[in-house]
Design a protein around this motif. Structure first.
Motif, mmCIF file in Angstrom:
data_model
loop_
_atom_site.group_PDB
_atom_site.id
_atom_site.type_symbol
_atom_site.label_atom_id
_atom_site.label_comp_id
_atom_site.label_asym_id
_atom_site.label_seq_id
_atom_site.Cartn_x
_atom_site.Cartn_y
_atom_site.Cartn_z
ATOM 1 N N SER A 111 4.437 14.277 -1.397
ATOM 2 C CA SER A 111 5.815 13.815 -1.345
ATOM 3 C C SER A 111 6.525 13.948 -2.681
ATOM 4 N N LEU A 112 5.781 14.111 -3.636
ATOM 5 C CA LEU A 112 6.390 14.220 -4.961
ATOM 6 C C LEU A 112 6.643 15.664 -5.376
ATOM 7 N N VAL A 113 6.003 16.596 -4.660
ATOM 8 C CA VAL A 113 6.203 18.028 -4.996
ATOM 9 C C VAL A 113 7.506 18.477 -4.356
ATOM 10 N N THR A 114 8.449 18.911 -5.154
ATOM 11 C CA THR A 114 9.765 19.293 -4.644
ATOM 12 C C THR A 114 10.059 20.763 -4.836
ATOM 13 N N ASP A 115 9.487 21.416 -5.779
ATOM 14 C CA ASP A 115 9.795 22.831 -6.019
ATOM 15 C C ASP A 115 8.586 23.678 -5.731
ATOM 16 N N THR A 116 8.827 24.990 -5.652
ATOM 17 C CA THR A 116 7.766 25.933 -5.255
ATOM 18 C C THR A 116 6.730 26.062 -6.350
ATOM 19 N N ASP A 129 0.819 -1.200 0.000
ATOM 20 C CA ASP A 129 0.000 0.000 0.000
ATOM 21 C C ASP A 129 0.852 1.248 0.000
ATOM 22 N N LYS A 130 1.995 1.160 0.621
ATOM 23 C CA LYS A 130 2.869 2.345 0.728
ATOM 24 C C LYS A 130 3.807 2.461 -0.454
ATOM 25 N N SER A 131 3.727 1.589 -1.343
ATOM 26 C CA SER A 131 4.619 1.642 -2.505
ATOM 27 C C SER A 131 4.262 2.760 -3.459
ATOM 28 N N ILE A 132 3.064 3.232 -3.375
ATOM 29 C CA ILE A 132 2.636 4.349 -4.210
ATOM 30 C C ILE A 132 2.761 5.614 -3.367
ATOM 31 N N PRO A 133 3.604 6.516 -3.690
ATOM 32 C CA PRO A 133 3.818 7.722 -2.858
ATOM 33 C C PRO A 133 2.665 8.686 -2.980
#
Length: 1514
Positions: free
Chosen positions: A1079-1084, A1071-1075
């Motif tokens: 968590s995927l947003v890294t920039d502003t 279940d946790k394998s899909i982020p």
């Protein structure tokens, strides 16, 4: 006539011219002189070898010689040779009057007449009886007398020289000779012949010469009145000789035969006089008519009153009888002389001869020789009669003794007889001939001459004798005696004949006890009187005195007490068949006496009294049945009218008789006679009378509105099925067996037959029992019984006797079962005809009493016998426990199971062998089954009894087809043939009165039993019928249901996409394998875009929430329901293949149904017909023109008195003023008027029958008023009647229709059929080309001409219709006109269009002869009743009932019985015909013909493809 003239009797008796001068000398001297002289003269006669001229040349010499010859003729018989020589000399000398011979002396040759007169005087000595002569010498004397008579007879016939004096001398000589020989009473001794026996030897001859020469003298030299008077006076002394009466009638009959020829013409029925017996040459041919008339009348009265022959005290009052009595050792009464024992025989012969003359005047053809032979055979020999009379009777005068009735009369003319080879043995107590050549037959009696003289005229001649003879030696009651009146002998009948004929002989000579010794002659007189009065013509007057004397004589002759005379009673009954039906004034006074006599005869199979041996008892019973049929309607017609009894002093209350009081006796007698009768003809007549009695009583009670309550409950619950034990026990007890329910006695209660209800039950019970017991093997009787039962089925009885109806149906079924179960060798056409008739009778009972089929047992019996008729066996198996009824009827009878258990396992159709008794039986059973399904409880149909078909056809249906008219080409119907027997036409377009868009199909079904129209819809919801308004469409949108105010509790539930338990599940590494997105947003930049997206989502969510809230508010405000969001049904389909749906849903459409059966020539079960062939519709119309019932036609005529010309006859019905009022009433009782243009049934002609006239084609025609029936001539109207099995049209030909026949006698302008087509087409075709071509051009008056012809194609075999039976009903004002009715001239005017189309091409029928026409003559009697005369073929199948020849019918039931009889006549002719086929068989054959010619042989794919195609676009 001779009162002013003197008799020459004394001159003849005391004449001295036969005395010779030698009588003055001693006897020895005279004998020697005579012997010597005569012997010498005899040697010179022409008979010797050498003859020379006579040496007697002077008158004195001749006269002296004649004195010697005169003495020689009177010598004793021991000098017989001398007497012989004297005879030879005189016979030689008498030739001088003809052709003189050489030995005749010249004086005699020169003047023969004076010498001839002297010789005649001398020859009288030869005829004087010699006392004490032996038998041989008497015989030789008789031979000499014969020679003299021959010579005198020859001279009288051949001589032209006889003067009047010679003629008178000749006649006086004959009178003297007869008186010398015949006046002494004859007697015989045991030792041999007595001296008086010369009279026996010469009696017949001397009398014959006397009568013949006297008759010859009437032509050559008419005798003087004195001679006539002398002749009459002397006959008084000879009446004890039978030869006198024989010769008297011999001359009378010969003169009567000549008299009739010039009085009534050569065509008048001849009194045959045999020339072989010289009777035909007795009357000279040259005799003038006036001379014949004068001679006939004088000879008729030459013996004075022949009734004196029945009075020995008168016959014996002659000088010779008195002399014999005085000279005898014991002085005895002259009446006791033994020769008077022959008086009964002589009296009978006298009456018989008078009877022959009366018959001759009535026009009854006779042969006198045959009559005389049979008359003489009634008595074996006078010697036997005398010896038996002497043995049986005491030594008292014959007039006072009561003998053993040794003589038997012949009751009627014996010209027509039924030949019989059987020997009729004589009774021990009655001398009768051992073998008779013929027996009397009532049916073979010749008819009377139409131009016969009136009864008064004949009674003026013979009435006095006949009336006196009818009461000869009868015990006259004291009330009829006139003590102050003195008896006067009628010696001079000419002077006293008329007073005697009008007065009753009440002389003291009438004995206190009746003397039956002379009953034979009395019987002959009574029979002659009955025949004479029965010859009464219409409107003829008879003197009241004659009526009174006739009724007086018959009352005494019909006595059944101790004074009964069997021959008299039987003669009266046998000759009185027409007595009650010829309008005799006051004849009803005899009804009680006739009824007493009928009870004596009809209640016993063998009469208890003695009959004439020539009269079979069956013929006597037939005559009694005729009399009974004449009085059946009298009680209800005259009702309380009293009948005076002339045999009682005064009408006392206890002796008063009314007509209604005789009703019970007449009814019981009819039932009793029917119970014991064995003769087929008599039985059928009685059956017709029983039908008349029941019908008349029922109609009388209906008119009086009398409701008879039954003695037992016959309500519906007894007829309907009941499974309770009590009901079953009741049914079993009532239907136990024939032995228990048989008709063995008359009703115990006399009032059971007083009502129509009770008589109906008795009649059906009696007929059914006798049908099963005695009549089941007699075709004609069984058919008559079925006709009676069919008529009883239609009788309206209130209340209905349903229990008897149920029993009757059961009996009919048992009759069919018995006949079908008979061994194969007994099966014949006649047997099958009886079965077919029984099936037809069963059909009528079920239709008229439809409630019978509610009874389970009755329904089971009917269907079981129908199954037996169709398949030849029953499906219900018979078990040993089955109750059976053993009918011990004949050697071949067997136990027939009448009841079967309902629980028995049935034998299925497929397991049975198809073996019907015959195809005729099978067809009849099929007709019963179809009638049960179609007509029982539903007849008449809504369109009336005129048609069992539906009146709708293709054209009528297409007028109402929705949204479509007539197509330009073809037909919108699809035609299929189902099971090779039904043509079904399917119209897929809905009719105009159906608005619902449902699959609708209209089926026009043509089968063997008619045409029917049905409209069917495929529905998914039931019809609620009366619960919905008729104006509301049954299939319109019902709308959605209305919302309910109470919605209940609303729970706020948050709907989730997943259940709550999902959050409690622990996550796994997978279940946790899909982020997550964060968590995927890294920039502003990405973060800001994500926030922007989240904000937009929230705004959209809030917007949708607001919109939802606003919509909820708006929805709350918007009315319900919401049309924009409401669910709507889809648009209904308008295109259906309803023909396919119909065939599929009813199981006709399958792959197996489209395949031809293997090993069979039959077509498939489902076949499509080719509608592109226009001939199909013509053949369909031909099929529609074949009716489902038998069609008959009766033509009615009215004949005024004396009419013979056909033109005059048909003109009678043109005006009501020219016909009797009863005729108009009779016409309307036959049927109801129908208009030819609007009538759908039979009209009397094929060109106008079975038509369906459109409303626009029908025109209101003006019918003539005030006609006498001619309006029903078939041009505009006819009289019509129909039931479930037959239809009949009554046509009254008019002068217009007859003139059309005269203008076109061969029918060239009238509609004709080809020989290969039987039924004409209806007027329009189904090709639907144009309205003008479809309509038939009809004359405004409904002419039968100008109708288009329809010819069948390819020479197909025709449907055989059987005989075209011609039945006429003729109303006669004068009954005698039935003999002159012009049948042949009117036959052509009664064409129905079927005359030449009742057979096939290979067997054309010739034109129907006149003898094949059945005519029912009706004559209105003066008493208000109607006499029936039947004319036509006579055979075992043609004697239809209920009307019987001679029957007297009441006014209320006349039309009904005439109609039934006409229908039954036609039914019997169809049963007899080899060419007849029932209507449903002809229709079935036509259907097969259509299938053969228009079959579209298609494969299964092509067939299904055609079903999906639109008919209009094919």
């Amino acid at each position: 006539m001779y009162s002013d003239w003197t008799s020459l009797r004394d001159e003849i008796q005391f004449n001295k011219a036969n005395l010779s001068v030698l009588n003055k000398f001693p006897e020895a001297v005279g004998k020697d002189v005579a012997c010597s002289v005569v012997k010498h003269i005899a040697t010179n006669l022409s008979i010797s070898n050498s003859c020379e001229p006579s040496n007697l040349v002077t008158d004195a010499e001749v006269k002296w010689t004649m004195e010697v010859l005169c003495y020689g003729l009177g010598l004793p018989l021991d000098q017989i040779d001398t007497i012989k020589d004297c005879v030879s000399v005189y016979c030689e000398w008498l030739s001088a009057l003809t052709s003189p011979k050489l030995p005749v002396p010249k004086p005699i040759t020169d003047e023969p007449n004076p010498y001839a007169q002297m010789m005649l005087h001398h020859l009288l000595n030869l005829f004087v009886p010699r006392v004490g002569a032996v038998a041989d010498l008497v015989k030789r004397q008789a031979l000499l007398c014969h020679r003299v008579l021959r010579t005198i007879e020859s001279v009288a016939k051949e001589s032209a020289l006889l003067s009047r004096d010679t003629w008178e001398t000749l006649l006086k000589f004959l009178l003297a000779a007869n008186n010398s020989l015949l006046s002494p009473p004859t007697e015989k001794e045991d030792t041999g012949l007595s001296s008086y026996d010369i009279g026996d030897h010469l009696c017949e001859r001397v009398l014959s010469v006397l009568f013949e020469l006297w008759l010859l003298a009437c032509q050559k030299c008419f005798p003087s009145p004195s001679l006539w008077k002398t002749f009459r006076k002397m006959c008084i002394y000879w009446r004890h000789h039978e030869a006198l009466i024989t010769q008297w009638h011999r001359v009378n009959h010969a003169l009567t035969a000549r008299l009739l020829k010039f009085m009534y013409g050569p065509d008048y029925p001849e009194l045959v006089i045999s020339e072989n017996d010289e009777g035909g040459l007795l009357v000279p041919v040259e005799m003038s008519n006036d001379c014949i008339a004068q001679s006939w009348f004088r000879f008729l009265h030459i013996t004075q009153n022949p009734v004196d022959l029945a009075k020995p005290e008168l016959i014996s009052q002659t000088p010779m009888f008195l002399k014999l009595a005085l000279e005898s050792e014991d002085v005895i009464d002259p009446r006791q002389h033994e020769c008077l024992l022959k008086l009964p025989q002589i009296f009978y012969k006298a009456m018989r001869g008078i009877s022959i003359m009366v018959n001759a005047f009535l026009g009854i053809s006779q042969d006198v020789k045959e009559e005389n032979i049979l008359t003489s055979m009634s008595f074996i020999s006078s010697g036997l009669s005398s010896r038996q009379s002497t043995t049986l009777g005491p030594s008292t005068p014959p007039g006072q003794r009561k003998l053993g009735r040794p003589w038997v009369p012949l009751p009627a003319p014996l010209t027509q007889r039924v030949k019989s080879n059987t020997t009729i043995s004589s009774k021990t107590s009655v001398p009768m001939p051992q073998c008779l050549p013929g027996l009397l037959s009532l049916d073979s009696r010749p008819p009377l001459a139409p131009n016969r003289p009136k009864c008064n005229s004949i009674l003026h001649l013979f009435g006095a004798w006949l009336f006196d003879a009818a009461l000869a030696n009868v015990k006259i009651l004291p009330v009829h005696r006139n003590e102050g009146q003195t008896y006067r002998r009628t010696n001079s009948l000419i002077d006293q004949s008329r007073p005697t004929s009008l007065s009753i002989d009440t002389s003291p000579e009438k004995k206190s006890m009746s003397d039956n010794t002379y009953e034979s002659g009395r019987a002959e007189a009574c029979g002659t009187l009955c025949r004479l009065f029965c010859a009464h013509k219409t409107g003829e007057d008879i003197l009241p005195a004659y009526y009174s004397r006739f009724y007086f004589a018959l009352c005494y002759g019909l006595q059944v007490d101790d004074n009964i005379s069997g021959p008299v009673l039987s003669n009266i009954l046998f000759n009185s068949c027409d007595l009650l039906r010829v309008d005799l004034a006051g004849v009803q006074i005899l009804v009680p006496h006739i009824l007493n006599a009928l009870e004596l005869v009809l209640k016993d199979q063998t009469p208890k009294f003695r009959l004439c041996e020539l009269l079979p008892s069956v013929e006597l019973r037939k005559a009694c049945v005729h009399l009974l049929l004449s009085m059946l309607c009298l009680p209800l017609h005259f009702r309380d009218l009293e009948i005076k009894d002339i045999l009682t002093p005064e009408a006392t209350p206890e002796h008063s008789v009314s007509f209604i009081s005789l009703k019970q006796r007449i009814t019981d007698l009819l039932l009793w006679a029917l119970q014991i009768e064995n003769d087929n003809t008599n039985t059928q007549m009685l059956l017709g009378g029983l039908m008349l009695l029941v019908q008349d009583m029922a109609l009388c009670e209906e008119a009086e509105q009398t409701t008879i309550q039954p003695q037992h409950d016959t309500s519906d619950h007894q007829v309907h099925a009941d499974t309770s034990e009590d009901s079953v026990a009741s049914n079993q007890s009532s239907e136990s067996s024939y032995a228990e329910s048989g008709y063995h006695r008359l009703p115990a209660h006399s009032n059971e037959n007083d009502t129509a209800y009770g008589l109906f039950g008795q009649a059906t019970s009696l007929v059914c029992n006798r049908l099963m017991a005695s009549w089941k093997q007699e075709l004609s009787t069984a058919l008559a019984a079925m006709e009676l039962l069919s008529g009883l089925a239609k009788v309206k009885i209130a209340p209905a006797n349903m229990l008897m109806c149920k029993r009757t149906v059961k009996w009919i079924c048992d009759f069919i079962v018995y006949q079908c179960s008979r061994p194969a060798q007994f099966h014949s056409k006649d047997l099958h005809s009886m079965i077919v008739a029984a099936f037809k009778c069963l059909t009528l009972w079920l239709v008229e009493h439809s409630r019978l089929l509610y009874d389970k047992e009755c329904l089971h019996n009917v269907l079981e016998v129908v199954e037996l008729g169709i398949s030849g066996s029953k499906s219900q198996r018979q078990t040993p426990n089955t109750e059976s009824v053993s009918m011990r009827l004949d050697k071949d009878s067997k136990s027939v199971y009448m009841q079967n258990k309902a629980s028995d396992p049935p034998k299925f159709k497929g397991d049975k062998d198809f073996q019907p008794a015959s195809m005729r039986v099978k067809d009849a059973a099929e007709a019963v089954l179809t009638c049960i399904i179609d007509q029982v409880g539903a007849f008449p149909p809504p369109c009336g009894p005129e048609s069992l078909f539906s009146l709708l056809d293709e054209k009528s249906l297409l007028k109402y087809a929705k949204g479509t008219g007539l197509p330009e080409n073809g037909s919108p119907f699809r035609y299929f043939v189902l099971e090779n027997s039904i043509i079904i036409g399917l119209l897929e377009q809905p009719l105009g009165n159906y608005e619902d868009p449902l699959p609708t199909v209209t089926a026009l079904i043509r089968g063997p039993f008619g045409r029917h129209a049905w409209t069917m819809q495929l529905r998914h919801s039931p019809r609620t019928g009366h619960r919905l308004s008729s104006s509301k469409s049954l299939l319109s949108d019902p709308g959605r249901p209305l919302p309910m105010d109470t919605l209940g509790v609303k729970h706020g539930v948050k709907h989730r996409h997943f259940p709550d338990s999902v959050d409690k599940v622990q996550q796994t590494m997978a279940d946790k394998s899909i982020p997550s997105l964060d968590s995927l947003v890294t920039d502003t930049k990405t973060q800001s875009e994500l926030e922007k997206l989240r904000h937009l989502i929230e705004q959209q969510t809030q917007y949708e929430v607001n919109i939802s809230r606003r919509n909820q508010v708006e929805d709350a405000r918007r009315p319900f329901p919401n049309q924009a969001t409401e669910c709507k049904p889809p648009k209904m389909c308008q295109e259906f293949q309803t023909a396919r749906l119909f065939l599929s849903h009813y199981g006709f459409l399958s792959l197996e149904a489209l395949k031809e059966p293997s090993n069979s020539s039959l077509p498939p079960s489902l076949v499509m017909l080719d509608t592109s062939n226009s001939n199909l519709f013509s053949d369909l119309e031909l099929l529609d023109s074949i009716p489902s019932r038998d069609s008959d036609t009766v033509h009615v005529f009215y004949v005024k008195a004396g009419q013979k010309l056909p033109q005059s006859i048909v003109e009678n019905m043109s005006s009501r003023q020219t016909v009797q009022p009863q005729f108009i009433e009779f016409l309307h009782s036959l049927g109801w008027p129908v208009d030819i243009g609007k009538h759908a049934g039979w009209t009397g002609h094929v060109s106008t029958s079975w038509r369906i006239m459109d409303q626009e084609d029908a025109s209101e025609e003006v019918y003539p008023r005030g006609t006498g029936g001619s309006v029903y001539d078939g041009r505009q109207q006819v009289l019509y009647w129909a039931d479930v099995m037959s239809e009949i049209a009554f046509v009254v030909p008019s002068s217009e229709s007859y003139n059309r026949y005269l203008a076109d006698p061969n029918g060239e302008k009238s509609p004709q059929l080809s020989r290969s087509s039987v039924i004409l087409t209806k007027p329009r075709s189904l090709t639907f080309e144009s309205q003008d071509k479809l309509r038939v051009d009809r004359e405004p008056t409904g002419s039968l001409s100008d109708v288009p012809m329809m010819r069948s194609r390819r020479g197909r075999q025709t449907n055989l219709m059987g005989p075209d039976t011609k039945v006429f009903v003729v109303w006669l004002e004068s009954y005698e006109d039935h003999e002159n009715f012009p049948v042949g001239e009117l036959l052509g005017a009664t064409r129905t269009g079927l005359e030449q189309y009742t057979t096939s091409v290979s067997m054309p029928l010739p034109r129907q002869p006149e003898k094949d026409v059945f005519i029912i003559f009706i004559h209105a009697l003066q008493n208000g009743l109607f006499r029936i005369h039947m004319q036509g073929q006579t055979g075992k199948l043609t004697m239809a009932i209920p009307l019987v020849h001679g029957m007297v019918v009441s006014r209320r039931c006349l039309g009904n019985l005439v109609r039934q009889t006409a229908i039954n006549i036609c039914k019997r002719k169809r049963l007899e015909s080899e060419l007849y086929q029932p209507p449903h068989v002809r229709r079935k054959q036509k259907i097969q013909d259509v299938l053969k010619n228009y079959n579209m042989k298609m494969e299964a794919p092509d067939f299904y493809t055609a079903l999906f195609q639109d008919v209009g676009k094919e």
